[in-house]
Design an enzyme around this catalytic site. Structure first.
Site, PDB file in Angstrom:
ATOM      1  N   ASP A  95     -65.657  41.871  -7.860  1.00  0.00           N
ATOM      2  CA  ASP A  95     -65.385  40.172  -7.099  1.00  0.00           C
ATOM      3  C   ASP A  95     -67.143  39.977  -7.151  1.00  0.00           C
ATOM      4  OD1 ASP A  95     -63.328  39.085  -8.218  1.00  0.00           O
ATOM      5  OD2 ASP A  95     -61.861  40.093  -5.498  1.00  0.00           O
ATOM      6  N   LYS A 146     -64.928  39.533 -11.728  1.00  0.00           N
ATOM      7  CA  LYS A 146     -63.284  38.341 -11.418  1.00  0.00           C
ATOM      8  C   LYS A 146     -64.088  37.301 -10.669  1.00  0.00           C
ATOM      9  CE  LYS A 146     -59.963  39.550  -8.147  1.00  0.00           C
ATOM     10  NZ  LYS A 146     -60.238  38.013  -7.733  1.00  0.00           N
ATOM     11  N   GLU A 198     -63.120  33.661  -9.134  1.00  0.00           N
ATOM     12  CA  GLU A 198     -62.152  31.897  -8.605  1.00  0.00           C
ATOM     13  C   GLU A 198     -62.734  30.553  -9.150  1.00  0.00           C
ATOM     14  OE1 GLU A 198     -61.119  32.467  -4.938  1.00  0.00           O
ATOM     15  OE2 GLU A 198     -61.431  34.202  -4.814  1.00  0.00           O
ATOM     16  N   GLU A 241     -52.637  34.891  -8.387  1.00  0.00           N
ATOM     17  CA  GLU A 241     -53.060  35.052  -6.944  1.00  0.00           C
ATOM     18  C   GLU A 241     -51.061  34.179  -6.495  1.00  0.00           C
ATOM     19  OE1 GLU A 241     -55.742  35.820  -4.511  1.00  0.00           O
ATOM     20  OE2 GLU A 241     -53.736  35.890  -2.580  1.00  0.00           O
TER      21      GLU A 241
HETATM   22  O1  KIV Z   1     -60.396  40.132  -3.302  1.00  0.00           O
HETATM   23  C1  KIV Z   1     -58.567  40.605  -4.180  1.00  0.00           C
HETATM   24  O2  KIV Z   1     -58.381  42.215  -3.461  1.00  0.00           O
HETATM   25  C2  KIV Z   1     -58.714  40.029  -5.174  1.00  0.00           C
HETATM   26  C3  KIV Z   1     -57.166  40.550  -5.058  1.00  0.00           C
HETATM   27  C4  KIV Z   1     -55.846  39.662  -4.006  1.00  0.00           C
HETATM   28  C5  KIV Z   1     -56.087  40.172  -6.694  1.00  0.00           C
HETATM   29  O3  KIV Z   1     -59.110  39.216  -5.771  1.00  0.00           O
END
Ligand code: KIV
Length: 278
Positions: A82, A111, A113, A180
């Protein structure tokens, strides 16, 4: 060779994709051994590993450290990391620089958002060869600031926005999209209308794959208890009871036992005692 982004894309309509979050070497090793397809170094680490109230305080240095620990463990799974809050929303240059840091720490993809508003950033990353996983529906980095945790896509208008966001992400070049807390009907509709795989968390069974936070599914994190989590173990109880037993064993001298100790040769011991006496 571990799984690649291409392997994950090719699983759509053939085999469901399993994703679990991972932040440390020990649990990542176990999840990888279990055959999980994707290890997600989520910014949920801020909550379950660092005790923050939400994901907003998480930094790039922290995400790089978690990513490098997971990367040391991985043999088979794809690693996605992330991008934390404000590491990519500021401008495309920041997004590229920070994605590069996560890739150097061992991630195969990043990843982020956001929907339509993130399309240009995603295109820029994909163009230079960094694979991107999208994340729409509940977006903890921003919805926490405004409305808190709420199911997304329950009205026609909200559902239309999600569909447009998913299409924009697909056009921008994401290899996969996380939904989500999206109503399961909308998640199904979008899954059927995009070519890339969809990964659900609280978004129903028709997504191409599922993700859960590892501490949630193992029953180790008790601060929140979302309805969409299935607990496969109740580790918090087991751990507390094991640690209590350990404490009691120490107090009653049950631990360490003979098999946990190292001894010296008896003759040597006698010589030592004699010398001390003299
Ligand atoms: O940070 C995380 O765990 C996530 C998941 C909830 C998809 O982004």
């Amino acid at each position: 060779m571990h799984k690649t982004v291409k392997d994950i894309v090719e699983m759509k309509d053939k085999q469901k994709i399993s994703v679990v979050t991972s932040y440390d070497y020990t649990l990542a090793t176990l999840c990888d051994n279990a055959g999980i397809d994707v290890l997600l170094v989520g910014d949920s680490a801020g909550m379950v590993m660092l005790g923050y109230e939400n994901t907003i305080p998480v930094t790039m240095d922290q995400m790089s450290l978690f990513t490098s620990a997971v990367s040391s463990a991985r043999k088979n799974a794809l690693i996605v990391a992330d991008l934390p809050f404000m590491s990519y929303q500021t401008n495309v240059t920041d997004a590229i620089t920070n994605s590069g840091k996560l890739i150097k720490a061992g991630a195969d993809a990043v990843k982020l958002e956001g929907g339509t508003e993130m399309a240009d950033t995603i295109s820029a990353l994909v163009e230079i060869g960094i694979p991107v996983m999208g994340h729409i529906g509940l977006q903890p980095q921003t919805t926490m600031l405004t409305e808190g945790y709420k199911v997304q896509g329950r009205t026609k208008e909200a559902a239309m926005r999600l569909i447009q966001d998913a299409k924009a992400l697909e056009e921008a070049g994401v290899f996969c999209i996380v939904f989500e807390m999206v109503s399961h009907q909308v998640a199904k509709l979008i899954t059927e209308s995009v070519k890339v795989p969809t990964i659900g968390i609280g978004s129903g069974v028709d997504c191409d794959g599922q993700v859960l936070v590892i501490q949630d599914m193992l029953g180790m994190y008790e601060k929140i208890n979302p309805k969409f989590v299935k607990k496969y173990l109740n580790l918090s109880q087991d751990i507390v009871s094991a640690v209590k037993n350990y404490k009691q064993d120490i107090e009653t001298k049950q631990f360490p036992a003979k098999e946990n100790m190292f001894s010296m040769d008896e003759a040597e011991l006698e010589k030592l005692k004699k010398e001390i006496e003299e």
